[in-house]
Design a protein around this motif. Sequence first.
Motif, short mmCIF file in Angstrom:
data_model
loop_
_atom_site.label_atom_id
_atom_site.label_comp_id
_atom_site.label_asym_id
_atom_site.label_seq_id
_atom_site.Cartn_x
_atom_site.Cartn_y
_atom_site.Cartn_z
N ALA A 26 11.17 -66.73 -50.61
CA ALA A 26 9.77 -67.61 -51.09
C ALA A 26 9.56 -67.25 -52.55
O ALA A 26 9.73 -66.22 -53.01
N LEU A 61 8.72 -71.38 -46.04
CA LEU A 61 8.61 -70.83 -47.52
C LEU A 61 10.12 -70.67 -47.97
O LEU A 61 10.41 -70.80 -49.01
N GLN A 105 8.40 -67.65 -43.53
CA GLN A 105 8.54 -66.30 -44.10
C GLN A 105 9.03 -65.14 -42.74
O GLN A 105 8.20 -65.56 -41.75
#
Length: 218
Positions: free
Chosen positions: A84, A113, A215
């Motif tokens: 990310a 992400l 994530q």
Amino acid sequence: MSFHLQGSLFDETGETDEIGLRPLDGMGRTPLGRGVWIDVLRSWLSGADALFEELAESVPWHAERRTMYEREVDVPRLLSFYGAGDPLPHPVLDRARTALSEHYAAELGEPFLTAGLCYYRDGRDSVAWHGDRIGRGRTEDTMVAIVSVGEPRALLLRPRPGPGARDGGASTVRKALGHGDLIVMGGSCQRTWEHAIPKTNRPVGPRISIQFRPQGVR
């Protein structure tokens, strides 16, 4: 790093030289049972062969080794991972991640992400049966979106062995993915099913897959 890529006939028409994204309209959903579904959109990414060439040359690919059966072996593919906030290796991948996050916002409830890239150089490269179960994917429903560029390779999906799982080859789903194809695996797919890219003795060209994940899912 260079491997021979046979361009798709679709790209050779000259209509798809520019690297870009088509609308996500026309995504076809297939329920697989046990809370599992997959969405597939062919040729979502235009100019896919040109993107393959750029990624093959510019991504910092690395090889890994793993311990199996008490000895270290080479992982049969090259890898690169973007966490990310890391800049992705091509602007179209940022646009793809944003488009997927917006399209699946109501179902996923969070953005994609991270991006993991795998380089399958020929038919000897592969990935064994697995689910993306490191982190939250082991206990929570999530999504993994994969864009494929380069030559098509077969992605296989099957129920995880165990109580309630179906047996036999008839339960295996096969999708040949390449040249800009998109597949999204959702619902309980990572927990209750598994997927693989098997080795093949057929002459096949190289393929790169880009896996977008939320994530905390690997």
